[in-house]
Design a protein around this motif. Structure first.
Motif, mmCIF file in Angstrom:
data_model
loop_
_atom_site.group_PDB
_atom_site.id
_atom_site.type_symbol
_atom_site.label_atom_id
_atom_site.label_comp_id
_atom_site.label_asym_id
_atom_site.label_seq_id
_atom_site.Cartn_x
_atom_site.Cartn_y
_atom_site.Cartn_z
ATOM 1 N N ASP A 65 0.628 -1.308 -0.149
ATOM 2 C CA ASP A 65 0.202 0.012 0.042
ATOM 3 C C ASP A 65 0.912 1.129 0.018
ATOM 4 N N PRO A 66 1.368 1.928 -0.991
ATOM 5 C CA PRO A 66 2.151 2.791 -1.154
ATOM 6 C C PRO A 66 1.458 4.201 -0.964
ATOM 7 N N SER A 67 0.837 4.210 0.024
ATOM 8 C CA SER A 67 0.200 5.608 0.461
ATOM 9 C C SER A 67 1.178 6.498 1.032
ATOM 10 N N PRO A 68 0.960 7.894 0.909
ATOM 11 C CA PRO A 68 1.887 8.746 1.789
ATOM 12 C C PRO A 68 2.525 8.459 3.059
ATOM 13 N N ASP A 69 1.314 7.957 3.830
ATOM 14 C CA ASP A 69 1.722 7.824 5.252
ATOM 15 C C ASP A 69 2.569 6.485 5.270
ATOM 16 N N ASN A 70 2.364 5.629 4.516
ATOM 17 C CA ASN A 70 3.309 4.350 4.614
ATOM 18 C C ASN A 70 4.364 4.775 4.043
ATOM 19 N N THR A 71 4.762 5.458 2.977
ATOM 20 C CA THR A 71 6.120 5.844 2.389
ATOM 21 C C THR A 71 6.656 6.776 3.395
#
Length: 231
Positions: free
Chosen positions: A109-115
């Motif tokens: 899940d390459p979401s901004p938060d995970n990134t």
């Protein structure tokens, strides 16, 4: 005859010379006062060298001693801050397992938060390649308008500090402090950058001086050896 008439009669019979002397005395006094006022005005507009010396502020030995003491205290605080930060970053180095778990989560899940979580953790790595990768990711999040931009900039500054790019790290800190002057962690990193750069410059200067000294010693030895060979 009234008193006034008697006084006027006395003044009329007064010798002319005495009346002239009195008039000249008053005139001389007025001229002297005018000259004094003109001299004072000239000194005010165009002070002489002696006047400048009298008005030049003097600094006591205590003034310089206090300044030196404050500089010494600042240097000690700067050095202490760097040591404390280095200890914190050493303890905060992520393990391989944590980095792998965050990388897997970011891939799924390459979401901004995970990134951000992955890159921020990566910014404390001991591997230079991972530190550079963290800077690239965090700078990309800032450009994309990620909401936690200050955290991204701080993480990039930490990675640059660990890469010993102290000028770039200091610039990131100063950008943060312009909008968040109350940030204690950024202030500590900023001081650590200054101290680390100064230490690095001293070491480089020492190496240059040592190299020059060694070259001179070798040159002298070669010169002495050539003299013996000529004999």
């Amino acid at each position: 005859t009234t008193q006034k008439e008697r006084e006027e009669g006395t003044r009329e019979h007064e010798p002319r010379s005495s009346r002239v002397v009195g008039k000249n005395t008053n005139t001389t006094t007025n001229e002297t006062n005018n000259q004094t006022q003109q001299h004072a005005q000239h000194e005010q507009e165009h002070p002489s060298h002696s006047t400048l010396l009298q008005t030049t502020p003097t600094y006591s030995t205590n003034t310089f001693a206090n300044k030196d003491r404050k500089m010494g205290e600042t240097k000690r605080a700067q050095k202490q801050t760097k040591q404390q930060l280095d200890d914190k970053l050493r303890l905060a180095q992520p393990s391989r397992q944590i980095l792998e778990d965050l990388a897997v989560a970011c891939a799924k899940d390459p979401s901004p938060d995970n990134t951000f979580q992955y890159a921020f953790c990566l910014s404390k790595s001991s591997e230079p390649s991972e530190l550079r990768y963290a800077v690239t990711i965090l700078d990309g999040l800032v450009k994309e308008g990620y909401e936690h931009q200050v955290d991204c900039m701080y993480g990039a500054a930490v990675a640059l500090y660990l890469l010993e790019d102290y000028d770039a790290a200091q610039n990131r800190c100063e950008s943060i402090l312009r909008s968040r002057p109350e940030s204690r962690t950024t202030s500590e990193l900023h001081l650590a950058c200054i101290e680390a750069r100064e230490v690095k410059e001293r070491e480089e200067t020492k190496k240059v001086v040592t190299g020059v000294g060694a070259a001179v010693a070798i040159g002298l030895a070669a010169g002495v050896a050539s003299l013996f060979l000529k004999r």
